[in-house]
Structure formats: structure tokens, C-alpha cells
Scaffold this motif. Structure first.
Motif, PDB file in Angstrom:
ATOM      1  N   TRP A 170       0.781  -0.529  -0.150  1.00 41.12           N
ATOM      2  CA  TRP A 170      -0.288   0.085   0.184  1.00 41.12           C
ATOM      3  C   TRP A 170       0.787   1.166  -0.385  1.00 41.12           C
ATOM      4  O   TRP A 170       0.596   2.240  -0.900  1.00 41.12           O
ATOM      5  N   VAL A 173       1.813   2.027  -3.290  1.00 49.85           N
ATOM      6  CA  VAL A 173       1.169   2.554  -3.861  1.00 49.85           C
ATOM      7  C   VAL A 173       0.488   3.708  -3.767  1.00 49.85           C
ATOM      8  O   VAL A 173       0.030   4.665  -4.997  1.00 49.85           O
ATOM      9  N   LEU A 174       0.243   4.233  -2.462  1.00 47.14           N
ATOM     10  CA  LEU A 174       0.581   5.388  -2.694  1.00 47.14           C
ATOM     11  C   LEU A 174       2.190   6.959  -2.101  1.00 47.14           C
ATOM     12  O   LEU A 174       1.357   7.553  -2.976  1.00 47.14           O
ATOM     13  N   ALA A 177       1.193   7.053  -6.947  1.00 54.55           N
ATOM     14  CA  ALA A 177       0.578   7.877  -6.708  1.00 54.55           C
ATOM     15  C   ALA A 177       0.490   9.623  -7.539  1.00 54.55           C
ATOM     16  O   ALA A 177      -0.433   9.987  -8.515  1.00 54.55           O
ATOM     17  N   PHE A 234      -7.771   3.848   2.942  1.00 58.53           N
ATOM     18  CA  PHE A 234      -6.478   3.991   1.864  1.00 58.53           C
ATOM     19  C   PHE A 234      -7.194   3.995   0.835  1.00 58.53           C
ATOM     20  O   PHE A 234      -6.695   5.243  -0.764  1.00 58.53           O
ATOM     21  N   ASP A 237      -7.616   7.878   0.628  1.00 60.60           N
ATOM     22  CA  ASP A 237      -6.146   8.291   0.691  1.00 60.60           C
ATOM     23  C   ASP A 237      -6.058   9.037  -1.102  1.00 60.60           C
ATOM     24  O   ASP A 237      -5.801  10.011  -1.286  1.00 60.60           O
ATOM     25  N   LEU A 238      -6.032   7.765  -1.643  1.00 59.03           N
ATOM     26  CA  LEU A 238      -5.875   7.388  -3.397  1.00 59.03           C
ATOM     27  C   LEU A 238      -6.885   8.439  -3.893  1.00 59.03           C
ATOM     28  O   LEU A 238      -6.315   9.106  -4.571  1.00 59.03           O
ATOM     29  N   LYS A 239      -8.005   8.091  -3.816  1.00 57.70           N
ATOM     30  CA  LYS A 239      -8.875   9.417  -4.252  1.00 57.70           C
ATOM     31  C   LYS A 239      -8.559  10.737  -4.649  1.00 57.70           C
ATOM     32  O   LYS A 239      -8.186  11.472  -5.114  1.00 57.70           O
ATOM     33  N   GLY A 243      -4.720   9.293  -7.317  1.00 56.99           N
ATOM     34  CA  GLY A 243      -4.270   7.867  -8.062  1.00 56.99           C
ATOM     35  C   GLY A 243      -5.734   6.920  -8.067  1.00 56.99           C
ATOM     36  O   GLY A 243      -5.597   5.123  -8.609  1.00 56.99           O
ATOM     37  N   LEU A 244      -7.424   7.136  -8.042  1.00 65.11           N
ATOM     38  CA  LEU A 244      -8.262   6.661  -8.631  1.00 65.11           C
ATOM     39  C   LEU A 244      -9.532   7.245 -10.067  1.00 65.11           C
ATOM     40  O   LEU A 244      -8.351   8.323 -10.013  1.00 65.11           O
TER      41      LEU A 244
END
Length: 418
Positions: A170, A173-174, A177, A234, A237-239, A243-244
Motif C-alpha cells: 500500500w 501505491v500511495l 499516486a 486507503f 486517500d488514493l482518490k 490515484g483512482l
């Protein structure tokens, strides 16, 4: 057994099913035991399926001349109604291919019998999670025949062009992003549509965080735990970091025509072999790679086993014959040939993946991290209650903690009524 709950289930089935197959466990006129199996379309090609199961019948009967095995091919259409009506009428198969959720439901109304004796000799050869999917009150209610498994798919060109390694955690990924967001690319896709099963969206993240959907005894939900909040946070935070994809809260699971196939998303965290092939068709063979499931506290993914369950229709005098059928159909030779024909993966550690090369190695290596979901008679209803709140958190309408708290309240109401 008490037939009242089953007859209530059958009332629903009656509207769509006026008769079921009349085969019951019995002995034939020549003294042979008869065992009937309802098999569903594991092998998609009808001609190949018919040939495969005919050969399975003859192969079993050759080694067990005292048993008459009948494998009857069914369709997935109205499977729940068909099996429910058969159990209620006491007329149907000795053995049926079902899902873990169905096992939880049919077992709760005394429609299934334990099958521990059928796997006594080989229990240690099965992946533990596949047996766990069919275990209730320390008894096994289905022998795993095959399983599907998902892993992480990467658009390697995107990461290479950005000077990034392939994310395995994770945190990776973060970190990727914001770098990719500056290029107009989302690091990870997510299918937030309520029509998408949470087994392929939120639940793998929940499991990676060390959480569970239900408590161990199945009497309460547990997705509102700190682990559950961590998983949803998670995604939130990505959004926020770009990141999404913009439509992540409402997107479906399709690959074709989706941002992942257009090079606008860098990775897909829960990917099946057919989806991988679709990505390769869109992006090119050399630009897509499959890796292990992501990790937070642990690695985890979704892998759904198909279970051969022994129904309450089976009679004592045919019990050993049914056990022999279960052991034969889930044996290494049978799993090997079935998975080769169907493209599925084994439920046993002594059976190899149905292919070679990096993709099959990654999927086979992922089997040890596969979670079959958390079977419960209300599993689908809980998903339906939870999904809109995950949408709301992704849309910024409420916090991750509040969303899961409200979803848990609805789910607990479902459990109390069930």
C-alpha cells in the motif's frame, strides 16, 4: 431433519421450478449403489463438458464396479431455486457443486451432510483456505474441486516511463499516486459500483489490512474495525491524491473500454486470468505483467473455490459410495485434467497450475494468499448494505469511519433478523 425451513425456501423456487430431477440416492436392481451428482458448467464448452464428465463417470465406475455414478449436467440459471426445491422435496442429487455462500445457507437449514471422512486421507494436501471456506462448527461441508484466483496486474510501461518500480505494498501505491497523477494517470483502478461483488473490490483490501467481514463465530460483522477503516481510508486517500479514476465510486469491473485498457490507469489490484488477457489485447503483450497480491499487514486476494457438497438426500447405505465419489472427483489426476479443460486452478498443493510461464506462476504463487470470502447465509445482503457507504466515502460525503459505522448498524440489523 426439520423440513420446514427448506419448504419455505422451496416456495420461492416453485414459481420458477415445478419439478426437479427425481434421482435420489438408492441401490439399483443389480445391487449397486447409485450416486447422483449435479454438475454445473465448470467447462464452458458444452460438447467438451459432456465428454469430460462422461469419461469421469466411466473412469470411476471402472475402479468402483459396485457403484453406479450419474453425473447430470445442469445450468447456472436458477441454480439456487433448483437446489432448494430438490432439498425441500427430498428428491435430487447426492452431491451438488455449490459456492461457499450456498454451503453456509444450505447447511444452516440442515440441507448438507459433513464430508470429513471423504478427505481424511488427503486433508493435508488441500490448501487450508479452501477447506476453511466449507467448514462450519469444525465440520467440513464440501470438498473443494477447483478454485479461481486473482493477482495484481501492472502496466509496466507506465511505471517504467515514470521511473517507478512496480508497487508491492500500500505504501508503494500511495507513493506512486501523486507522481502518476501529474501525468494524468491514476495509479490503481477500483470498481465501486454496487453491482460489483465486494469480494473483488473492498474485501481484498480489508483482508490485506488484517481485518475480516464477520467475527469468527459469524454472529456479528467486523468490517467496522480499525483494519476496516484503514482499508477504506486507503481508497479515500488514493482518490484525493488522484490515484483512482474519477469514476471509481461508480465504475464497474469491465476491462474493455475502461481506463485500465486505455493506458490511463497503471495497475489493477484484483485481476483474473481472463481480465489479464483483455489487458494484454488492449495494451500489448510486453507491457502487462502479473504479480503477487498487494500487502499491507499481510498479502491477501480473493480466490473462490467450487465445492462438491453432500446433500441431506444421501442415505446411510450409500454414504461410503458418495465419499468415494467425492474423493475420486477431487483427486490429483481429476483436478489436473479438469483444470486443464476449464482453465481453473487446483485446490490441492500436490496439483500443478493448468499452464506454464510467468502468468501461471504468479497466479499459482498467489493461491497461498487466496481468501475464499467469508461464507454466511447473509453474506450477499451484507454486501448490499455496505457497498453504498463505501461509495459515499469515496464521493467525500462521509468519513471512512462514519461510513463503516453506519453500514455495520444496517448489517447487524440483517443478522438479527436472519
Amino acid at each position: 431433519m426439520s423440513s420446514t425451513p427448506l419448504r419455505l425456501m422451496a416456495m420461492t423456487a416453485a414459481a420458477v421450478l415445478t419439478a426437479t430431477a427425481t434421482a435420489c440416492s438408492s441401490s439399483s436392481g443389480d445391487g449397486k449403489s447409485e450416486v447422483t451428482v449435479w454438475m454445473y458448467p465448470v467447462i464452458k464448452d458444452e460438447v467438451a463438458s459432456k465428454k469430460f464428465w462422461e469419461q469421469a463417470e466411466s473412469g470411476f465406475e471402472k475402479s468402483h464396479p459396485d457403484v453406479d455414478l450419474k453425473i447430470e449436467l445442469q445450468t447456472f440459471d436458477k441454480r439456487d431455486a433448483q437446489i432448494s426445491a430438490a432439498l425441500a422435496a427430498g428428491s435430487g442429487p447426492d452431491i451438488a457443486l455449490i459456492t461457499p455462500d450456498q454451503a453456509a445457507t444450505y447447511r444452516s437449514v440442515e440441507g448438507l451432510l459433513p464430508v470429513d471422512e471423504a478427505v481424511d486421507a488427503d486433508r493435508k494436501s488441500f490448501y487450508p483456505e479452501t477447506l476453511k471456506a466449507a467448514t462450519f462448527d469444525d465440520k467440513l461441508y464440501g470438498v473443494p474441486l477447483f478454485q479461481n484466483v486473482n493477482a495484481t496486474a501492472y502496466n509496466t510501461k507506465i511505471f517504467a516511463d515514470a521511473g517507478l518500480g512496480l508497487p508491492a505494498t500500500w505504501d508503494d501505491v500511495l507513493a506512486a499516486a501523486p507522481v502518476l497523477a501529474k501525468k494524468g494517470i491514476a495509479v490503481m483502478d477500483y470498481a465501486g459500483s454496487p453491482e460489483q461483488t465486494l469480494n473483488l473490490s473492498y474485501y481484498p483490501l480489508l483482508w490485506q489490512a488484517g481485518g475480516t467481514v464477520f467475527t469468527k463465530d459469524g454472529k456479528d460483522v467486523a468490517f467496522d474495525s480499525p483494519a476496516g477503516v484503514s482499508a477504506l481510508q486507503f481508497l479515500v486517500d488514493l482518490k484525493k491524491a488522484g490515484g483512482l479514476p474519477a469514476d471509481a465510486a461508480t465504475a464497474g469491473p469491465a476491462v474493455e473500454g475502461a481506463p485500465i485498457a486505455e493506458g490511463k490507469v497503471a495497475m489493477r489490484a484484483v485481476t483474473s486470468l481472463p481480465e489479464l488477457n483483455q489487458m494484454r489485447a488492449a495494451l500489448g503483450e510486453d507491457d502487462v505483467r502479473l504479480g503477487l497480491p498487494l500487502r499491507s499487514t499481510v498479502r491477501a486476494t480473493y480466490g473462490n473455490p467450487g465445492l462438491l457438497a453432500l446433500t441431506s438426500i444421501n442415505k446411510d447405505h450409500n454414504r461410503q459410495a458418495a465419499y468415494d465419489v467425492l474423493a475420486y472427483l477431487t483427486s490429483p489426476p481429476m483436478q489436473t485434467s479438469l483444470n486443464r479443460a476449464a482453465g481453473n486452478f487446483p485446490t490441492r498443493t500436490d496439483v500443478k497450475a493448468p499452464g506454464s510461464g510467468p502468468d501461471f506462476k504468479a497466479l499459482n504463487d498467489s493461491l497461498q494468499y487466496a481468501n475464499p470470502g467469508e461464507p454466511s447465509p447473509v453474506a450477499r445482503q451484507v454486501m448490499a448494505a455496505l457497498a453504498p457507504y463505501i461509495q459515499a466515502a469515496l464521493g467525500g460525503d462521509m468519513s471512512a469511519e462514519d461510513a463503516l459505522k453506519k453500514a455495520a448498524n444496517e448489517a447487524r440489523d440483517l443478522l438479527s433478523r436472519a
